[in-house]
Design an enzyme around this catalytic site. Structure first.
Site, PDB file in Angstrom:
ATOM      1  N   HIS A  93      43.520  42.929  37.385  1.00 38.68           N
ATOM      2  CA  HIS A  93      42.338  42.895  38.252  1.00 38.68           C
ATOM      3  C   HIS A  93      41.974  41.430  38.446  1.00 38.68           C
ATOM      4  CE1 HIS A  93      39.815  42.204  34.671  1.00 38.68           C
ATOM      5  NE2 HIS A  93      40.596  43.105  34.105  1.00 38.68           N
ATOM      6  N   GLY A  94      40.910  41.164  39.157  1.00 42.94           N
ATOM      7  CA  GLY A  94      40.561  39.795  39.533  1.00 42.94           C
ATOM      8  C   GLY A  94      40.533  38.806  38.398  1.00 42.94           C
TER       9      GLY A  94
END
Length: 167
Positions: A13-14
């Protein structure tokens, strides 16, 4: 060598994509997850989330252990992601000694379908069912650091200290 296994139920994820590879100075990510290794849609999503400059392998847990155990990767700095503590324990305990440098139990338990009433809140973001709790205890018995650190600038907390507070 696996610089760190991060247990994160979101996998890539980010935060992982933007910060952790740089922090750990890695050039490769291994996602060790049986479902992702067999699901083309999830694999494609993980590939899109992988940061530029990082090589990505998506493998079953057994295949990830074989990759980690291959002597050709001994000089490579690899960041491994698992979705469960149990999978992290399997890799850390079955890979040759010295291959896994650390385990970070970061975010886990939000998406598993086990009974919430049976889960133990270890710390913010770490809600463990009985099997995951037992795997965390076994991880802490291995000769590697096992920490909880969500972000790269957050303090590191020893998981053994968190477990000790449970009794």
């Amino acid at each position: 060598m696996i610089v760190q296994i991060r247990v994160d139920d979101r996998l890539i994820h980010g935060q992982v994509a933007l910060l952790w590879g740089k922090e750990l100075n890695t050039k490769g990510i291994i996602v060790a997850n049986d479902h992702a290794a067999q699901d083309a849609t999830q694999a494609a999503t993980l590939k899109m989330a992988c940061p530029q400059g990082q090589r990505l392998l998506i493998r079953s847990v057994d295949d990830a252990i074989r990759v980690a155990s291959d002597s050709r990767g001994a000089s490579m700095r690899i960041f491994m992601l698992t979705q469960t503590v149990e999978d992290a324990y399997r890799v850390a305990s079955e890979a040759p000694s010295g291959v896994v440098q650390a385990v970070n139990i970061a975010n886990v338990g939000r998406f598993d379908r086990s009974d919430d009433a049976a889960k133990t809140l270890l710390t913010t973001g770490v809600n463990l069912n009985p099997q995951e709790l037992e795997a965390a205890r076994k991880l802490c018995q291995l000769d590697i650091p096992v920490i909880h650190q969500v972000g790269t600038t957050d303090p590191k907390t020893k998981v053994s200290d968190l477990l000790a507070k449970l009794g």
